[in-house]
Write an enzyme that holds these catalytic residues in place. Structure first.
Site, PDB file in Angstrom:
ATOM      1  N   CYS A  79      35.970  37.887  43.018  1.00  0.00           N
ATOM      2  CA  CYS A  79      36.662  39.178  43.142  1.00  0.00           C
ATOM      3  C   CYS A  79      38.165  39.116  42.875  1.00  0.00           C
ATOM      4  O   CYS A  79      38.692  39.821  42.016  1.00  0.00           O
ATOM      5  CB  CYS A  79      36.433  39.758  44.537  1.00  0.00           C
ATOM      6  N   HIS A 135      42.588  42.991  47.953  1.00  0.00           N
ATOM      7  CA  HIS A 135      42.184  41.592  47.802  1.00  0.00           C
ATOM      8  C   HIS A 135      43.117  40.793  46.905  1.00  0.00           C
ATOM      9  O   HIS A 135      42.695  39.846  46.240  1.00  0.00           O
ATOM     10  CB  HIS A 135      40.742  41.491  47.289  1.00  0.00           C
TER      11      HIS A 135
END
Length: 449
Positions: A79, A135
């Site tokens: 990710c 993130h």
């Protein structure tokens, strides 16, 4: 590539180029830009790629009304690195953002000397917003509001509970209660952003947590899929169906605001689904490809990737040459009329300029694409792919040897041709080594998920 396939690919490119060339857009108003990211979604989990057990009518409509990239890639199988590449337009290995940000990397994040797409759009007068997953660092200096986004609603870490009542979300830097399913909350906030900024150009990044494991669908949606026997797959399908419905609501809001066709709308997944053994396995399908998230086989890096913009793109086109999410930065900047300075050192390619060359520029956008993920490596040039991957995906341990595949004939990467074509292996490995020589060392060690 055989002659018939090469001819078909060139005809498809010529059709795209002709469709773009006839549009006199030089003096058009700059478009809105909406980029929607799914989390850990498998290639085979969308209707236009053959999914039969999950309804994705809204994603299918985006593909049908725009361009579907048959060989759409991301630059990392995890990710955070893929998002770092997406926002900078540069291979994340250039600046050491090679792995996810786990607890051991709490003080790290997207390096401050890297300029984001949001930075560039904001400087050009766009309203900028991020809804959903960040993130790219937890520290204040790498917060989305410090990286080019005017507005932020969502969460900073790699995952967040779907169901309300457990962990708060953030609005800017302030904690707010999560009062509904996370997928619905992300859709609500994205729609509200559109309503606030419909009168001026905006850049909106909508980063769903769906379908990151463990999937937690709305109970009412889960009940619709009782015919799916595997409980993990059933939960995944219901969670993905919820995301598709949320995307449908966002598209409807753009349409109701009468700005849908003036909006460059992008959908992609950040990497492939997690299909190999592990506690993050989410029930995805990467069919027909082998591999998983965290590997450099096709299942880890080839993703659903669609772009819709009627002002400049044809309807229902399938673009066959390989592209990568790094291309979004130069493509979006070109669409908005924002120069990309040479000092930006972008690795992505302006796909609009490539396709709008009056039919004279029919070669693929990239001579080759490259990947590095720890000791794993891969390069794709034409239909050849050289890859060294984590053998956990096939029940083994350690790394495979460097294996050579012809993706045109063997997209599942089953038949290693390295022994038959040592010259091809040598050429690809030399090219990868030259690319890698310009990369930085990883700034932190690999995270487990």
């Amino acid at each position: 590539m055989n002659a018939a396939r090469r001819l078909g690919s060139h005809l498809a490119l010529a059709g795209l180029a002709a469709a773009l060339a006839i549009c006199p857009c030089a003096h058009a108003a700059p478009p809105n830009v909406v980029v929607v990211i799914a989390d850990d979604m498998g290639w085979g989990d969308v209707g236009v790629h053959g999914a039969t057990d999950v309804p994705t009518p809204n994603l299918d409509a985006i593909a049908a009304e725009g361009v579907r990239f048959a060989n759409g890639y991301v630059s990392g199988p995890q990710c955070s690195p893929a998002r770092a590449g997406l926002l900078t337009g540069r291979y994340q290995e250039r600046f050491g953002h090679e792995f996810n940000l786990g607890p051991h990397a709490a003080g790290f994040g997207l390096p401050l000397d890297e300029t984001t797409l949001a930075d560039r759009m904001k400087a050009a007068g766009y309203a900028t917003g991020l809804v959903g997953k960040w993130h790219l660092g937890l520290a204040p200096q790498v917060h989305p509001l410090r990286r080019g986004f005017d507005e932020f609603f969502g969460f900073l870490a790699g995952t967040h509970p779907y169901l309300p009542g457990r962990e708060p979300l953030l609005r800017g830097i302030e904690s707010v209660a999560q009062t509904e399913h996370l997928t619905d909350a992300i859709a609500r906030e994205a729609i509200a952003f559109v309503a606030r900024h419909r009168a001026r150009p905006f850049f909106l990044l909508v980063a769903f947590n769906a379908v990151h494991g463990p999937p937690e669908p709305d109970p009412a949606l889960l009940a619709r899929f009782g015919a799916i026997a595997d409980p993990k797959r059933r939960a995944y399908v219901a969670t993905l169906a919820g995301m598709d419905l949320a995307i449908g609501r966002l598209v409807a809001a753009l349409r109701d605001a009468r700005i849908l066709d003036e909006t460059l709308l992008v959908f992609l997944s950040d990497n492939g689904g997690w299909t190999m053994p592990g506690n993050s396995q989410n029930g995805a399908s990467n069919a027909p490809f082998r591999g998983s998230k965290r590997t450099l086989l096709e299942g880890g890096i080839r993703v659903p990737f669609f772009v819709r913009w009627p002002a400049r793109l044809p309807k229902g086109a399938v673009f066959a040459p390989p592209v990568i999410q790094l291309d979004l930065v130069p493509t979006v900047l070109a669409a908005a009329g924002i120069p990309a300075p040479p000092a930006a050192r972008l690795d992505g390619v302006d796909l609009l300029a490539h396709l709008a060359a009056g039919g004279t520029k029919l070669s693929p956008p990239h001579e080759a694409l490259y990947w590095r993920f720890g000791r794993q490596m891969a390069i794709r040039r034409g239909d050849w792919k050289l890859v060294r991957y984590d053998r956990a995906v096939e029940g083994g341990s350690g790394l495979s040897d460097a294996r050579l595949y012809d993706l045109a004939r063997d997209p599942g990467e089953w038949t290693d041709l390295a022994a038959e074509h040592p010259d091809v292996v040598r050429g690809l490995r030399d090219a990868w080594d030259r690319w890698n020589a310009a990369n930085a060392r990883a700034r932190w060690r690999a995270a487990p998920h």
